[in-house]
Design a protein around this motif. Structure first.
Motif, mmCIF file in Angstrom:
data_model
loop_
_atom_site.group_PDB
_atom_site.id
_atom_site.type_symbol
_atom_site.label_atom_id
_atom_site.label_comp_id
_atom_site.label_asym_id
_atom_site.label_seq_id
_atom_site.Cartn_x
_atom_site.Cartn_y
_atom_site.Cartn_z
ATOM 1 N N PRO A 141 -78.116 -59.496 27.162
ATOM 2 C CA PRO A 141 -77.255 -60.338 28.001
ATOM 3 C C PRO A 141 -75.807 -60.214 27.547
ATOM 4 N N VAL A 142 -74.878 -60.273 28.483
ATOM 5 C CA VAL A 142 -73.459 -60.178 28.148
ATOM 6 C C VAL A 142 -73.045 -61.438 27.394
ATOM 7 N N THR A 143 -72.445 -61.235 26.238
ATOM 8 C CA THR A 143 -71.997 -62.362 25.421
ATOM 9 C C THR A 143 -70.479 -62.421 25.292
ATOM 10 N N GLU A 144 -69.819 -61.284 25.567
ATOM 11 C CA GLU A 144 -68.368 -61.226 25.421
ATOM 12 C C GLU A 144 -67.803 -60.285 26.473
ATOM 13 N N ASP A 145 -66.772 -60.722 27.165
ATOM 14 C CA ASP A 145 -66.184 -59.973 28.276
ATOM 15 C C ASP A 145 -64.699 -59.767 28.011
ATOM 16 N N ARG A 146 -64.272 -58.507 27.931
ATOM 17 C CA ARG A 146 -62.865 -58.238 27.638
ATOM 18 C C ARG A 146 -62.293 -57.234 28.643
ATOM 19 N N PHE A 147 -61.004 -57.411 28.955
ATOM 20 C CA PHE A 147 -60.320 -56.511 29.875
ATOM 21 C C PHE A 147 -58.901 -56.283 29.355
ATOM 22 N N ASP A 292 -66.397 -54.229 27.498
ATOM 23 C CA ASP A 292 -64.966 -53.972 27.376
ATOM 24 C C ASP A 292 -64.529 -53.008 28.472
ATOM 25 N N HIS A 293 -63.580 -53.433 29.317
ATOM 26 C CA HIS A 293 -63.040 -52.575 30.376
ATOM 27 C C HIS A 293 -61.534 -52.418 30.183
ATOM 28 N N THR A 294 -61.028 -51.233 30.559
ATOM 29 C CA THR A 294 -59.585 -51.019 30.512
ATOM 30 C C THR A 294 -59.127 -50.225 31.718
ATOM 31 N N VAL A 295 -57.845 -50.335 32.024
ATOM 32 C CA VAL A 295 -57.170 -49.466 32.987
ATOM 33 C C VAL A 295 -55.895 -48.965 32.317
ATOM 34 N N GLY A 296 -55.233 -48.008 32.962
ATOM 35 C CA GLY A 296 -53.975 -47.502 32.412
ATOM 36 C C GLY A 296 -54.164 -46.177 31.706
ATOM 37 N N TRP A 297 -53.458 -46.001 30.583
ATOM 38 C CA TRP A 297 -53.468 -44.734 29.855
ATOM 39 C C TRP A 297 -54.886 -44.237 29.631
ATOM 40 N N PRO A 298 -55.119 -42.934 29.765
ATOM 41 C CA PRO A 298 -54.168 -41.839 29.954
ATOM 42 C C PRO A 298 -53.807 -41.534 31.405
ATOM 43 N N LEU A 299 -54.297 -42.308 32.374
ATOM 44 C CA LEU A 299 -53.985 -42.054 33.778
ATOM 45 C C LEU A 299 -52.644 -42.675 34.149
ATOM 46 N N ASP A 300 -51.956 -42.062 35.104
ATOM 47 C CA ASP A 300 -50.728 -42.677 35.608
ATOM 48 C C ASP A 300 -51.083 -43.720 36.664
ATOM 49 N N TYR A 304 -56.282 -43.681 40.399
ATOM 50 C CA TYR A 304 -57.205 -44.801 40.255
ATOM 51 C C TYR A 304 -58.259 -44.448 39.206
ATOM 52 N N GLY A 305 -58.534 -45.375 38.329
ATOM 53 C CA GLY A 305 -59.572 -45.136 37.336
ATOM 54 C C GLY A 305 -59.539 -46.177 36.241
ATOM 55 N N GLY A 306 -60.459 -46.049 35.322
ATOM 56 C CA GLY A 306 -60.549 -46.980 34.213
ATOM 57 C C GLY A 306 -61.720 -46.630 33.322
ATOM 58 N N SER A 307 -61.927 -47.453 32.304
ATOM 59 C CA SER A 307 -62.951 -47.150 31.312
ATOM 60 C C SER A 307 -63.872 -48.343 31.093
ATOM 61 N N PHE A 308 -64.968 -48.075 30.418
ATOM 62 C CA PHE A 308 -65.870 -49.154 29.991
ATOM 63 C C PHE A 308 -66.469 -48.778 28.645
ATOM 64 N N LEU A 309 -66.818 -49.786 27.889
ATOM 65 C CA LEU A 309 -67.499 -49.611 26.610
ATOM 66 C C LEU A 309 -68.461 -50.787 26.457
ATOM 67 N N TYR A 310 -69.767 -50.479 26.482
ATOM 68 C CA TYR A 310 -70.805 -51.509 26.446
ATOM 69 C C TYR A 310 -71.589 -51.392 25.137
ATOM 70 N N HIS A 311 -71.776 -52.508 24.449
ATOM 71 C CA HIS A 311 -72.568 -52.553 23.222
ATOM 72 C C HIS A 311 -73.991 -52.998 23.570
ATOM 73 N N LEU A 312 -74.935 -52.076 23.426
ATOM 74 C CA LEU A 312 -76.331 -52.327 23.779
ATOM 75 C C LEU A 312 -77.101 -52.928 22.608
ATOM 76 N N ASN A 313 -78.139 -53.672 22.929
ATOM 77 C CA ASN A 313 -79.025 -54.230 21.913
ATOM 78 C C ASN A 313 -80.422 -53.645 22.126
ATOM 79 N N GLU A 314 -80.592 -52.398 21.655
ATOM 80 C CA GLU A 314 -81.842 -51.669 21.881
ATOM 81 C C GLU A 314 -82.528 -51.302 20.570
ATOM 82 N N GLY A 315 -82.273 -52.091 19.521
ATOM 83 C CA GLY A 315 -82.935 -51.832 18.257
ATOM 84 C C GLY A 315 -82.152 -50.947 17.316
#
Length: 609
Positions: A141-147, A292-300, A304-315
């Motif tokens: 379950p999502v416990t922390e949301d960052r942008f 964790d989601h971001t927009v901006g660098w390295p794109l101008d 359109y675009g962006g990134s994501f980084l998800y921390h899984l709890n799969e053991g």
């Protein structure tokens, strides 16, 4: 060797290899290719060179065995499996006998599903209210949301207010391949006939023009298009209704768009490319449940675009990270893969990965057009569900829940017609118009309508930041009730500029620890290919990559393709000015990106191909 064979089998690689050889013999002053340039023949597929005109096929038995079913479903993703399971649930509930057959090109259910997603469980809850008791693999379950907004050296945090699309409260970080595999087990337990390893290659039609069903791919074909001694014809599956759940830019759906003019009253679809990696990181840096989601660098700002980084709890300390680039970008020198690798070196990202190990890589295409780009969904004998027509909520970066709901609604609409004793159909194949009506009354349509203007708002002079401002003002305040609907201003291909008007992008060399080259990435994708078989990507016109793509746009295929790829390549190429475009035809065990993240590659005995 595996990667080398995959490259040699790729039409893009063959074409560019031939181009390089030819350019060595051209005068130095030749800066453009003539439309009469001689190019090598690459395409061998029978849709371009018919078999009845090929002497090598004389005397070959082309008869196909046929099976009859009530409903045939193409594609065992979340949408297709939801439709299949719901049909059998209703059949059991009303004590009806309905035969449901589902075909899937992957050798295992879930093997072609790119894992690492943030899932809204709303549709899953509707389909399987007891999913927790049944052991659905929703472990994080999502416990922390960052942008945040990235500059070259800094990260500017942006608060995620309640009600904004990026708010993930109540969602789960999942390995989607695991979830799809689990859904396949539930569907089979309900009585769905699941056929993995069978790619749907052709749409079949009745004499009255309605869809009759599909045919699976032929096997035993040489790379040059000739039959082998092991040639076998595909299987025909006939049905009263055929559900197409192929995913983004499916090759059968494209045939249906033309046949029934399904896109007559919608805007051209727009696409994105999503690249993703799975890492095992230092446990001290692992924050299970963090999104964790971001927009901006390295794109101008105009890309359109962006990134994501998800921390899984799969053991184990796993993170799924990725980068999405809209394919309406302007500079043909842009490489989504290299932008992704460069992004990982940002000061706010690199520390998480340092000391870790990358264990998987994959890519897929995304439908990003939203409500404005959804085609007509029904036609005599069939309908479209899931990511095939495009139900992705782009600002939310989620489409699984809407895809599943479309499958549920399709199943309920089909069941009503199949069991209606007073039904009189105008065509042999049933035309389930009720499905589209029900979808427009559902929460799916309401959700997509509310965010319909966010993606098009990024076409302003402020670019992506204009879209963020629009979201903060109009969406957060009015919840999408503004009395206007913005347009996308044409197809993706309209946005690409000629190479002469753009500056080449110099990308840093990968360090082999945080960033990597393309070939080592392909090796982690599980790509495998038998050398003597046709490529499943086919050029309609072999001259286009030379006379148009290379001469005007400096061959962007060599940059936007994320690897030796499958469906996503055709989506890119349609955007990429290849007016005579690539179209897909699956062959037996095609070289593709199987995206087998259900089990890390280092733990697998062998790839499914």
């Amino acid at each position: 060797m595996q990667v080398l064979l995959a490259r040699l089998a790729c039409p893009v690689y063959q074409c560019f290899h031939a181009i390089k050889i030819k350019k060595n013999y051209l005068p130095l002053c030749a800066t453009r290719w003539s439309s009469t340039s001689v190019v090598p023949r690459i395409t061998t597929h029978y849709t371009v060179y018919p078999r009845d005109q090929d002497k090598r096929w004389e005397g070959v038995n082309m008869e196909r065995f046929a099976e009859e079913a009530d409903v045939v479903i193409v594609g065992a993703g979340p949408a297709g499996l939801s439709a299949a399971a719901r049909l059998k649930q209703l059949a059991a509930q009303h004590e009806k006998d309905i035969r449901v057959c589902l075909v899937e090109k992957a050798a295992q259910i879930g093997a072609h599903t790119l894992s690492g997603a943030c899932l809204d469980p709303r549709a899953l809850q509707e389909l399987f209210p007891d999913w927790k008791e049944k052991g659905a693999p929703l472990n994080t379950p999502v416990t922390e949301d960052r942008f945040g907004i990235l500059t070259e050296k800094y990260r500017i945090p942006v608060p995620i207010l309640p009600g904004l699309p990026m708010n993930n409260h109540g969602n789960y970080i999942v390995r989607l391949g695991h979830l799809v595999s689990w859904m396949g087990e539930q569907a089979e337990a309900l009585g769905v006939e699941v056929y993995p390893g069978y790619a749907a290659a052709e749409v079949l039609f009745h004499e009255d023009g309605s869809v009759k069903g599909i045919a699976t791919n032929d096997v035993g074909i040489q790379k040059d298009g000739a039959p082998k001694t092991t040639f076998e014809r595909g299987l025909e599956l006939h049905a009263k209704v055929t559900i197409f759940a192929e995913g983004c830019h499916g090759h059968l759906a494209k045939q249906l768009y033309r046949k029934f003019d399904l896109r007559a009253n919608c805007e051209p679809q727009t696409y994105g490319i999503g690249l993703k990696e799975l890492w095992v990181i230092d446990e001290k840096k692992w924050k299970p449940g963090r999104v964790d989601h971001t927009v901006g660098w390295p794109l101008d700002r105009h890309t359109y675009g962006g990134s994501f980084l998800y921390h899984l709890n799969e053991g184990e300390p796993l993170v799924a990270l990725g980068f999405v680039v809209g394919l309406d970008y302007q500079n043909p020198y842009l490489s989504p893969f290299r932008e992704f690798q460069r992004w990982k070196h940002h000061p706010s990202i690199q520390p998480t990965l340092e000391g870790g190990k990358r264990i998987a890589y994959g890519a897929r295409a995304l439908n990003e057009g939203g409500l404005q780009c959804i085609p007509k969904l029904t036609f005599p004998g069939g309908l479209l569900i899931g990511c095939s027509p495009g139900f992705m909520n782009v600002p939310k970066i989620k489409g699984t829940h809407t895809a599943m709901k479309s499958g549920i609604l399709a199943a309920e609409s089909i069941f009503n017609q199949l069991t209606n004793e007073n039904l009189q159909s105008k065509t042999i194949g049933l035309d389930v118009t009720e499905y589209e009506d029900n979808l427009k009354k559902s929460w799916v349509w309401k959700e997509l309508y509310a965010v319909r203007n966010i993606r098009p708002s990024c076409h302003s002079i402020l670019g992506v930041y204009g879209g963020m401002i629009y979201t903060g003002i109009f969406y957060w305040i009015f919840r999408g009730m503004e009395p206007w609907t913005l347009k996308h201003k044409g197809s993706d291909s309209d946005k690409l500029k000629p190479a002469k008007d753009c500056t080449p992008i110099e990308y840093p060399k990968p360090d082999g620890q945080i960033s990597f080259d393309l070939l080592s990435s392909v090796a982690l994708s599980g790509t495998n290919h038998e050398h003597d078989q046709p490529a499943h990507l086919t050029l309609k016109d072999d001259s286009v990559p030379v006379n148009r793509n290379l001469s005007i746009y400096d061959g962007p295929e060599q940059r936007f393709c994320p690897a030796v790829c499958r469906r996503q390549y055709s989506a890119h190429s349609s955007k990429r000015q290849a007016a005579a475009l690539l179209h897909l035809h699956p062959q037996q065990q095609p070289w593709n990106l199987p995206h087998t993240w259900r089990t890390p590659p280092y733990k697998q005995q062998a790839t499914p191909h």
